[in-house]
Scaffold this motif. Structure first.
Motif, PDB file in Angstrom:
ATOM      1  N   TYR A 266       0.846  -1.187   0.000  1.00 42.62           N
ATOM      2  CA  TYR A 266       0.000   0.000   0.000  1.00 42.62           C
ATOM      3  C   TYR A 266       0.883   1.239   0.000  1.00 42.62           C
ATOM      4  CZ  TYR A 266      -4.231  -2.656   1.302  1.00 42.62           C
ATOM      5  OH  TYR A 266      -5.303  -3.509   1.320  1.00 42.62           O
TER       6      TYR A 266
ATOM      7  N   GLN B 159       0.800   5.498   1.048  1.00 41.76           N
ATOM      8  CA  GLN B 159       0.060   6.519   1.796  1.00 41.76           C
ATOM      9  C   GLN B 159       0.702   7.877   1.560  1.00 41.76           C
ATOM     10  OE1 GLN B 159       0.224   6.355   6.121  1.00 41.76           O
ATOM     11  NE2 GLN B 159      -1.871   7.119   6.258  1.00 41.76           N
TER      12      GLN B 159
ATOM     13  N   LEU C  27      -4.699   4.763   2.955  1.00 45.84           N
ATOM     14  CA  LEU C  27      -3.816   3.890   2.189  1.00 45.84           C
ATOM     15  C   LEU C  27      -4.470   3.503   0.872  1.00 45.84           C
ATOM     16  CD1 LEU C  27      -2.731   3.636   5.144  1.00 45.84           C
ATOM     17  CD2 LEU C  27      -2.055   1.311   4.539  1.00 45.84           C
TER      18      LEU C  27
END
Lengths: 115, 114
Positions: free
Chosen positions: A36, A38, A44
């Motif tokens: 993921y 961010q 995310l």
């Protein structure tokens, strides 16, 4: 117990250089693996996932990762870094069987891209 | 567009006060999750729910409570028993609790102490 280790809390690369973010996992059963990204003050966003099948997984924004069972690794790469890639990246693992669905996250790696 | 909406974006809590963080999804997902994010610690699971009127404690449930009265809503209450509530809270959902389903995240709520 499952765990995820991301080697290097901060990685700095020059724009156009190779990006390599390392992730090692421990799991007693075949894992499902995720990366993921961010951006600051945001949630995310899924980059890519490995469940079964081909061990080289391609994701969004030119990223890819390779599942290596023998090395218990799932490193994230991108051939050429762009300024917009600067963000925090999380590797996550979950049991490959059963109805758990509970993700175990690594501590994150902050990617800095220098002009 | 389908997604997850968290509100408010910023929240301040006074001593001894309970506060509730909202999470709504229109993805028609069965499973929903709450995570707490602290610098350098990744994400830690607080509570999760796989169906309406059912939820389970995660790894750090003490000082928190949740409800799941509707499929699309999973509010989190930070109670006065949570002595260190300052953190970034993320809500997520997935199609179901099966392991290969990716989780989709909201944009988070940042909670601070006054």
């Amino acid at each position: 117990a499952q765990s995820v280790t991301q080697l290097g809390s901060h990685v700095s690369v020059s724009e156009g250089a190779l990006v390599l973010l390392r992730c090692n996992y421990s799991s007693s059963v075949p894992p499902y693996l995720f990366w993921y990204v961010q951006y600051p003050n945001q949630g995310l966003q899924l980059l890519l996932k490995y469940t079964t099948g081909a061990t080289l997984v391609k994701g969004i924004n030119g990223f890819e990762a390779e599942f290596k069972k023998s090395e218990t690794s799932f490193h994230l790469t991108k051939p050429s870094a762009h300024m917009s890639d600067a963000a925090e990246y999380f590797c996550a693992v979950v049991h490959g069987s059963g109805n758990t669905g509970k993700l175990i996250f690594g501590q994150g790696t902050t990617l800095q891209v220098k002009p | 567009d389908g997604g997850i909406t968290q509100s408010p974006k910023y929240l301040f809590r006074k001593e001894g006060q309970n506060v509730t963080l909202s999470c709504e999804q229109n993805l028609n997902h069965d499973a929903m999750y709450w995570y707490r994010q602290d610098p350098g610690q990744g994400l830690r699971l607080i509570y999760y729910s796989q169906i309406v009127n059912d939820f389970q404690k995660g790894d750090i449930a003490e000082g928190y409570s949740v409800s799941r009265e509707k499929k699309e809503s999973f509010p989190l209450t930070v109670t006065s028993a949570q002595k260190n509530p300052t953190a970034f809270y993320l809500c997520a959902s997935s199609l179901n609790l099966y392991s290969n389903q990716p989780q989709h995240f909201g944009d988070g709520t940042r909670l601070s102490i006054l």
